[in-house]
Design a protein around this motif. Structure first.
Motif: not given
Length: 158
Positions: A83-87, A94-102, A112-122
């Motif tokens: 899904a995210f080749p750059w990982v 850090d990959v595991q930290a990304f999964v947990i945070e995501l 809150i029906e707002n996808p913006a925070p997800v985009v910011a994490v990615i």
């Protein structure tokens, strides 16, 4: 599928015809091209609600699976490069930290029906991967100190 395009002028001048075109479009959405501002997507309220329902259900199921099953977390960590080749540039921890945070932010953002925070994490993790991908930049950042150099002066108003 790419949405058919209409110009903003067409929407203004031929609104009824554009609305008819929208109803006939399989995806029930049109890309409204603008010259002077960001393009828009025109869709029906019913279609927007359907897309939200699908997205919310998928997010809730994914988050529940990730929270309850350690094997699922491992599997997601293993398939994340699909899904995210750059990982590939991130250390395994850090990959595991990304999964947990995501997962955490997906759950909160859905509530809150707002996808913006997800985009910011990615995007934040993608930028981190970019640093790891550049050995010279990674070395510069790894060599930085934790010293506090004080307050940053305000820029001049000249």
């Amino acid at each position: 599928m790419t949405a058919p395009e209409v110009s903003f002028s067409d929407l203004q001048l031929r609104g009824k015809a554009v609305a008819d075109q929208l109803r006939r479009t399989p995806g029930q959405s049109l890309l409204v091209r603008r010259r002077d501002a960001e393009d828009l997507v025109l869709t029906t309220a019913e279609r927007a609600e359907q897309e939200h329902t699908v997205s919310a259900a998928t997010t809730r199921m994914f988050v529940a699976l990730m929270r309850r099953d350690g094997a699922a977390r491992e599997l997601v960590t293993d398939v994340l490069p699909d899904a995210f080749p750059w990982v590939k540039f991130l250390p395994r921890d850090d990959v595991q930290a990304f999964v947990i945070e995501l997962v955490s932010v997906l759950r909160a953002a859905e509530s809150i029906e707002n996808p913006a925070p997800v985009v910011a994490v990615i995007e934040g993790w993608r930028h981190t991967a970019m640093v790891f991908a550049d050995p010279a930049l990674a070395a510069v950042l790894a060599g930085s100190t934790d010293d506090d150099f004080g307050a940053v002066p305000k820029p001049s108003t000249r």
